[in-house]
Design an enzyme around this catalytic site. Sequence first.
Site, PDB file in Angstrom:
ATOM      1  CE  LYS A 226      -3.397   2.473   2.731  1.00 25.44           C
ATOM      2  NZ  LYS A 226      -4.358   2.471   3.832  1.00 25.44           N
TER       3      LYS A 226
ATOM      4  CD  GLU B 286       9.280  -5.910   7.288  1.00 29.52           C
ATOM      5  OE1 GLU B 286       8.984  -4.802   6.781  1.00 29.52           O
ATOM      6  OE2 GLU B 286       9.076  -6.188   8.486  1.00 29.52           O
TER       7      GLU B 286
ATOM      8  N   GLY C 245      -4.740  -1.870   4.918  1.00 25.38           N
ATOM      9  CA  GLY C 245      -3.969  -3.014   4.419  1.00 25.38           C
ATOM     10  C   GLY C 245      -4.674  -4.342   4.651  1.00 25.38           C
ATOM     11  NE  ARG C 246      -6.646  -3.726  10.647  1.00 28.09           N
ATOM     12  CZ  ARG C 246      -5.963  -2.591  10.767  1.00 28.09           C
ATOM     13  NH1 ARG C 246      -4.779  -2.477  10.191  1.00 28.09           N
ATOM     14  NH2 ARG C 246      -6.437  -1.580  11.451  1.00 28.09           N
TER      15      ARG C 246
ATOM     16  CD  GLU D  81      -1.992  -4.353  11.280  1.00 27.04           C
ATOM     17  OE1 GLU D  81      -2.641  -4.295  10.226  1.00 27.04           O
ATOM     18  OE2 GLU D  81      -0.751  -4.504  11.291  1.00 27.04           O
TER      19      GLU D  81
ATOM     20  CG  HIS E  32      -4.820 -35.799  16.355  1.00 24.00           C
ATOM     21  ND1 HIS E  32      -5.068 -36.988  16.994  1.00 24.00           N
ATOM     22  CD2 HIS E  32      -5.762 -35.668  15.401  1.00 24.00           C
ATOM     23  CE1 HIS E  32      -6.121 -37.560  16.429  1.00 24.00           C
ATOM     24  NE2 HIS E  32      -6.567 -36.780  15.467  1.00 24.00           N
TER      25      HIS E  32
ATOM     26  CE  LYS F  67       5.723  -0.663   9.854  1.00 24.94           C
ATOM     27  NZ  LYS F  67       4.809   0.111   9.023  1.00 24.94           N
TER      28      LYS F  67
HETATM   29  O1  LIG Z   1       1.071  -2.739   2.237  1.00 22.58           O
HETATM   30  P1  LIG Z   1       2.172  -2.135   3.045  1.00 22.58           P
HETATM   31  O2  LIG Z   1       2.115  -0.640   3.039  1.00 22.58           O
HETATM   32  O3  LIG Z   1       3.512  -2.631   2.589  1.00 22.58           O
HETATM   33  O4  LIG Z   1       1.970  -2.555   4.530  1.00 22.58           O
HETATM   34  C1  LIG Z   1       1.998  -3.906   4.893  1.00 22.58           C
HETATM   35  C2  LIG Z   1       1.441  -4.121   6.266  1.00 22.58           C
HETATM   36  O5  LIG Z   1       2.160  -3.380   7.210  1.00 22.58           O
HETATM   37  C3  LIG Z   1       1.296  -2.848   8.197  1.00 22.58           C
HETATM   38  O6  LIG Z   1       1.216  -1.487   8.008  1.00 22.58           O
HETATM   39  C4  LIG Z   1       1.795  -3.125   9.556  1.00 22.58           C
HETATM   40  O7  LIG Z   1       3.156  -2.828   9.639  1.00 22.58           O
HETATM   41  C5  LIG Z   1      -0.047  -3.514   7.934  1.00 22.58           C
HETATM   42  O8  LIG Z   1      -1.111  -2.795   8.390  1.00 22.58           O
HETATM   43  C6  LIG Z   1       0.007  -3.680   6.468  1.00 22.58           C
HETATM   44  O9  LIG Z   1      -0.928  -4.618   6.014  1.00 22.58           O
END
Ligand SMILES: O=P(O)(O)OC[C@H]1O[C@](O)(CO)[C@@H](O)[C@@H]1O
Length: 518
Positions: free
Chosen positions: A203, A209, A260-261, A346, A377, A486
Site C-alpha cells: 500500500k 521488508e 492493508g488488512r 491489528e 491432535h 519499525k
Molecule cells: O502494504 P504495506 O504498506 O507494505 O503494509 C503492509 C502491512 O504493514 C502494516 O502497516 C503493519 O506494519 C499492515 O497494516 C500492512 O498490512
Amino acid sequence: MQRCDQTAEWPLLQAHFEAQGRALDLRVAFARDSQRFAYFSQQAPEVFADLSKNLWTRETEVLLQQLARACGVTGQRDAMLRGDPINTTEQRAVLHTLLRRPVGLALPGDRPEISGLLAEVHAVQTAMLDFAEQVRADDCITDIVNIGIGGSDLGPAMAVRALEAYRAPGKRLHFVSNVDGHELQTALQGLRAESTVFLVASKTFTTAETMANAHSAMAWFAQQGGQDVARHFIGLTTNIEAARALGIHTCFGFWDWVGGRYSIWSAIGLALAIAIGKARFGEFLAGAHAMDEHFRTAPPQANLPLRMGLLDVWYRNFHGFSSRCIAPYHAALGRLPAYLQQLEMESNGKRVDRSGARLAVNSAPVLWGEPGTNGQHAFFQMLHQGTEVLPLEILAVRQADHPWPGHQEKLLANALAQAQALMLGRANANRHREFPGSRPSSFLLLDALMPRSLGALLALQEHRVFVSGSLWGINSFDQWGVELGKLLANDLEQRLRSEDVQGLDGSTAGLLKRLRAE
Ligand SMILES: O=P(O)(O)OC[C@H]1O[C@](O)(CO)[C@@H](O)[C@@H]1O
C-alpha cells in the site's frame, strides 16, 4: 456514539452475567429451550451459522442488542458505508466495501464523492482484471511471485490457497513476505526470469521488508539475464510514484481509504485474480457485497455480523475469555487463522478509545488456530480439559472438492464431534478422564468453498470485527502499534553494521555484540 462500558446497559449486562451468565450450563440451556438451535442459528448470505452452543441465552442477546443500540452501532456502520472519515487518527474514510460494490450502485446517504470513487474503483478493477486475464493467457509466464507483507500478503496468500481448486493450470503462485532471505531464496529456486512475473504489493511502497525483497528480486532478475523489467515487475500500491522510482511502470493503484488488512478486494488481490480469473474474482467480490448488504439491511436480531460481534464482546468483557481458537475444517483454509489474526488483532488490539482515553475494559482477544483435524491432535486437549475456557470457532464446508471416498464424512463428523464433546462433556470418577463440558463453540458452515462463499465469509469476519470495535469505541482502522518496532529496527540495522552500542539498554547491547561476534 457511546463506549459500551459507559452505557446504562453495561451494568444491566453485568448483573445479568452474575445472575445467569457466569454459571450458565449449555446442557441445561438446551434442555430448557427446545428452540435454542433455531433461535441461535441462521442462514446469512453463503454462510450458515450455529451460535447456539455459546454461553448466552435469549435474554443475554436482547441485552446485548440494547447495548448495540446505545452505542449507535448501526449509525457507525452507516457512517462507514457512506464514506465518513471514521478513521479519525489518519483522517480517512474506510471504504473497503466500495471495492465490492457493483458498478453504479448508490446507497442511501452516500457522500457526494462516492459515485466518482466507485467509478474509479471499477476503472482500476477492469484494468487489473484484464491484466490478470492477459497473464493467464500468456503461456510464457509460468510463475507469479507476490512480494508483500501483512495485508499485502496474508489476504492473497490465504485466498489463493483457499481457492486452489479454481487455479489456472500452468500457473504457480509464490508468496514472499518475510525479510528473511531464506524465504526469497526458496521462492526463487527453479524459477526462470523470462517466465516469472513479480507483483510488488505494498500500500505504502515504503515497507522495509517488501522493499528489500523487491530490490533483491530485481537483482536476481538482472543476474538471470531478464530483459524487460516493465513486463516482469508489477506494482500494486497507492504510491505509484515510489513504484516508478524503483523502475516499475505497470501499476494498479488503490486508495488510502483501503486499510492493508482490508485490501484483498483491491489491486492487492491481483495474485488471486491471476489464479482464479476475472469472472471468479467477480464472484468473490459479489459474495462480499452480498454480506455487506446483509450487514446493512438485516434487522438486528437476524444480522449475523452484529450478533457475532456482540457475542465477541460478551465473551471478552463478561466471561473474560482472552482468546478465540479458529479451526477451519478444510485444508485449503489453512492460512485463514493467520488472516483473521491480523484482521482482529491489528484492528482492535488497542488500549485507547477514539478520543485517546484509556479503555476501561479489555479489547481484542488473541486469535489463533490450525485446521481441523490437525488441531485436535495438538492443542484441543487444552480446549477440553484445560483450566481456561476458550471459545472455538469451527468453519466447515459441506461439499468436498476431492475424489477420496469417506474422507469428507470423517472430517465433518470430527468437526461436529468436537463441538459436541466440548458442550456435553463426560462424567467420570477418574478426574483425568472427566470432561467438564459446557465449553463454547460456534459453527460456521459453507455449502462449498467457492469464490462467492469465501468472499462472504471474509466480509462477515470484517464486519464482526467492526461491531466489537464500535462497541469498545476504538478506531479499528489504524495500526500505530507497529511503528515503534519499525523505527528501532532501522537504528539497530545500522548498529549491526558498526560497533556502536552507545545509549542502548544492557540487554540489547549484549545481544547485539553477540550477534556481531565472528
Ligand atoms: O502494504 P504495506 O504498506 O507494505 O503494509 C503492509 C502491512 O504493514 C502494516 O502497516 C503493519 O506494519 C499492515 O497494516 C500492512 O498490512
